[in-house]
Design a protein around this motif. Structure first.
Motif, PDB file in Angstrom:
ATOM      1  N   ARG A 137      -7.512 -49.023  16.838  1.00 15.21           N
ATOM      2  CA  ARG A 137      -7.779 -47.895  15.930  1.00 15.21           C
ATOM      3  C   ARG A 137      -8.235 -46.625  16.775  1.00 15.21           C
ATOM      4  NH1 ARG A 137     -10.067 -51.067  11.443  1.00 15.21           N
ATOM      5  NH2 ARG A 137     -12.017 -50.751  12.420  1.00 15.21           N
ATOM      6  N   LEU A 138      -9.456 -46.968  17.550  1.00 12.71           N
ATOM      7  CA  LEU A 138      -9.722 -45.769  18.430  1.00 12.71           C
ATOM      8  C   LEU A 138      -8.795 -45.226  19.397  1.00 12.71           C
ATOM      9  CD1 LEU A 138     -12.410 -44.248  19.213  1.00 12.71           C
ATOM     10  CD2 LEU A 138     -12.819 -45.984  20.597  1.00 12.71           C
ATOM     11  N   ALA A 139      -8.122 -46.349  20.251  1.00 11.87           N
ATOM     12  CA  ALA A 139      -7.064 -45.831  21.001  1.00 11.87           C
ATOM     13  C   ALA A 139      -5.870 -45.073  20.077  1.00 11.87           C
ATOM     14  CB  ALA A 139      -6.415 -46.901  21.374  1.00 11.87           C
ATOM     15  N   GLN A 140      -5.666 -45.630  18.896  1.00  8.29           N
ATOM     16  CA  GLN A 140      -4.481 -44.784  18.090  1.00  8.29           C
ATOM     17  C   GLN A 140      -5.081 -43.440  17.946  1.00  8.29           C
ATOM     18  OE1 GLN A 140      -1.345 -45.655  17.304  1.00  8.29           O
ATOM     19  NE2 GLN A 140      -1.119 -43.917  16.103  1.00  8.29           N
ATOM     20  N   ARG A 141      -6.404 -43.169  17.536  1.00  7.61           N
ATOM     21  CA  ARG A 141      -6.950 -41.907  17.074  1.00  7.61           C
ATOM     22  C   ARG A 141      -6.898 -41.103  18.399  1.00  7.61           C
ATOM     23  NH1 ARG A 141     -11.943 -44.078  14.145  1.00  7.61           N
ATOM     24  NH2 ARG A 141     -11.106 -44.944  12.290  1.00  7.61           N
ATOM     25  N   HIS A 142      -7.105 -41.667  19.432  1.00  2.00           N
ATOM     26  CA  HIS A 142      -7.122 -40.898  20.567  1.00  2.00           C
ATOM     27  C   HIS A 142      -5.645 -40.471  21.153  1.00  2.00           C
ATOM     28  CE1 HIS A 142      -8.516 -39.598  24.577  1.00  2.00           C
ATOM     29  NE2 HIS A 142      -7.399 -40.128  25.117  1.00  2.00           N
ATOM     30  N   ARG A 143      -4.936 -41.225  20.711  1.00  3.98           N
ATOM     31  CA  ARG A 143      -3.122 -40.948  21.049  1.00  3.98           C
ATOM     32  C   ARG A 143      -2.967 -39.893  20.020  1.00  3.98           C
ATOM     33  NH1 ARG A 143      -2.772 -46.448  21.854  1.00  3.98           N
ATOM     34  NH2 ARG A 143      -1.738 -46.743  19.848  1.00  3.98           N
ATOM     35  N   GLU A 144      -3.395 -39.914  18.843  1.00  4.22           N
ATOM     36  CA  GLU A 144      -3.014 -38.866  17.752  1.00  4.22           C
ATOM     37  C   GLU A 144      -3.628 -37.513  18.039  1.00  4.22           C
ATOM     38  OE1 GLU A 144      -4.410 -40.670  14.111  1.00  4.22           O
ATOM     39  OE2 GLU A 144      -2.469 -42.174  13.986  1.00  4.22           O
ATOM     40  N   ALA A 145      -4.872 -37.579  18.572  1.00  2.00           N
ATOM     41  CA  ALA A 145      -5.728 -36.433  19.117  1.00  2.00           C
ATOM     42  C   ALA A 145      -5.076 -35.725  20.152  1.00  2.00           C
ATOM     43  CB  ALA A 145      -7.189 -36.571  19.525  1.00  2.00           C
ATOM     44  N   ARG A 146      -4.684 -36.457  21.010  1.00  5.95           N
ATOM     45  CA  ARG A 146      -3.825 -35.931  22.302  1.00  5.95           C
ATOM     46  C   ARG A 146      -2.626 -35.232  21.874  1.00  5.95           C
ATOM     47  NH1 ARG A 146      -3.071 -40.130  26.650  1.00  5.95           N
ATOM     48  NH2 ARG A 146      -5.356 -39.997  26.908  1.00  5.95           N
ATOM     49  N   ALA A 147      -1.849 -35.998  21.078  1.00  7.03           N
ATOM     50  CA  ALA A 147      -0.658 -35.478  20.633  1.00  7.03           C
ATOM     51  C   ALA A 147      -0.801 -34.107  19.764  1.00  7.03           C
ATOM     52  CB  ALA A 147       0.178 -36.661  19.688  1.00  7.03           C
ATOM     53  N   ALA A 148      -1.808 -34.216  18.893  1.00  9.35           N
ATOM     54  CA  ALA A 148      -2.086 -32.674  18.249  1.00  9.35           C
ATOM     55  C   ALA A 148      -2.460 -31.661  19.208  1.00  9.35           C
ATOM     56  CB  ALA A 148      -3.282 -33.126  17.064  1.00  9.35           C
ATOM     57  N   LYS A 149      -3.287 -32.112  20.209  1.00 11.89           N
ATOM     58  CA  LYS A 149      -3.784 -31.018  21.082  1.00 11.89           C
ATOM     59  C   LYS A 149      -2.361 -30.445  21.941  1.00 11.89           C
ATOM     60  CE  LYS A 149      -6.657 -30.435  25.007  1.00 11.89           C
ATOM     61  NZ  LYS A 149      -7.370 -30.846  26.186  1.00 11.89           N
ATOM     62  N   GLU A 150      -1.419 -31.408  22.318  1.00 14.79           N
ATOM     63  CA  GLU A 150      -0.284 -31.236  23.072  1.00 14.79           C
ATOM     64  C   GLU A 150       0.848 -30.297  22.036  1.00 14.79           C
ATOM     65  OE1 GLU A 150       1.378 -34.594  24.391  1.00 14.79           O
ATOM     66  OE2 GLU A 150      -0.275 -34.798  25.923  1.00 14.79           O
ATOM     67  N   ALA A 151       0.628 -30.616  20.901  1.00 14.87           N
ATOM     68  CA  ALA A 151       1.859 -29.829  19.893  1.00 14.87           C
ATOM     69  C   ALA A 151       1.162 -28.301  19.789  1.00 14.87           C
ATOM     70  CB  ALA A 151       1.467 -30.512  18.607  1.00 14.87           C
ATOM     71  N   LYS A 152      -0.506 -28.174  19.534  1.00 17.92           N
ATOM     72  CA  LYS A 152      -0.885 -27.103  19.446  1.00 17.92           C
ATOM     73  C   LYS A 152      -0.632 -25.986  20.798  1.00 17.92           C
ATOM     74  CE  LYS A 152      -4.727 -27.923  16.328  1.00 17.92           C
ATOM     75  NZ  LYS A 152      -6.289 -27.842  16.170  1.00 17.92           N
ATOM     76  N   GLU A 153      -0.913 -26.733  22.019  1.00 12.61           N
ATOM     77  CA  GLU A 153      -0.731 -26.206  23.394  1.00 12.61           C
ATOM     78  C   GLU A 153       0.789 -25.602  23.293  1.00 12.61           C
ATOM     79  OE1 GLU A 153      -2.060 -28.809  25.936  1.00 12.61           O
ATOM     80  OE2 GLU A 153      -3.971 -28.341  25.891  1.00 12.61           O
ATOM     81  N   THR A 154       1.758 -26.452  22.856  1.00  9.70           N
ATOM     82  CA  THR A 154       3.193 -26.090  23.015  1.00  9.70           C
ATOM     83  C   THR A 154       3.404 -25.076  21.951  1.00  9.70           C
ATOM     84  OG1 THR A 154       3.775 -28.495  23.633  1.00  9.70           O
ATOM     85  CG2 THR A 154       5.658 -27.286  22.440  1.00  9.70           C
TER      86      THR A 154
END
Length: 102
Positions: free
Chosen positions: A4-21
């Motif tokens: 779950r922690l790894a999944q949250r980390h992936r989701e947070a990274r994906a959200a950050k990348e989406a914001k940067e994009t």
């Protein structure tokens, strides 16, 4: 828990990348809009300068035609001046319409 922690980390990274994009896309769009506005301003300035030069050319031609008409004292010369001025008004209206269309 680790998964779950790894999944949250992936989701947070994906959200950050989406914001940067999204931010990069917005910057690119803003730059493109600014470039279009600059190009339009340059075109308008060039059109205005060309129009002013043309108006001056026609004014000189009309003045020369008027001087020739006065020297000859001919009514036909005055009519030529009036015709040149009428043509210039038509050209000005056309130039204004073309500039407005841009």
């Amino acid at each position: 828990a680790a998964a779950r922690l790894a999944q949250r980390h992936r989701e947070a990274r994906a959200a950050k990348e989406a914001k940067e994009t999204e931010a990069a896309t917005q910057r690119a769009v803003a730059e493109a809009v600014a470039e279009v506005r600059r190009a339009h301003a340059e075109q308008a300035a060039a059109a205005k300068a060309a129009h002013a030069a043309h108006v001056e050319e026609v004014r000189r031609a009309a003045a020369a035609a008027e001087a020739a008409a006065e020297a000859r004292g001919a009514e036909a010369g005055r009519q030529a001046v009036l015709c040149a001025l009428a043509e210039e008004r038509e050209r000005q209206a056309s130039a204004i319409a073309q500039t407005a269309a841009r």
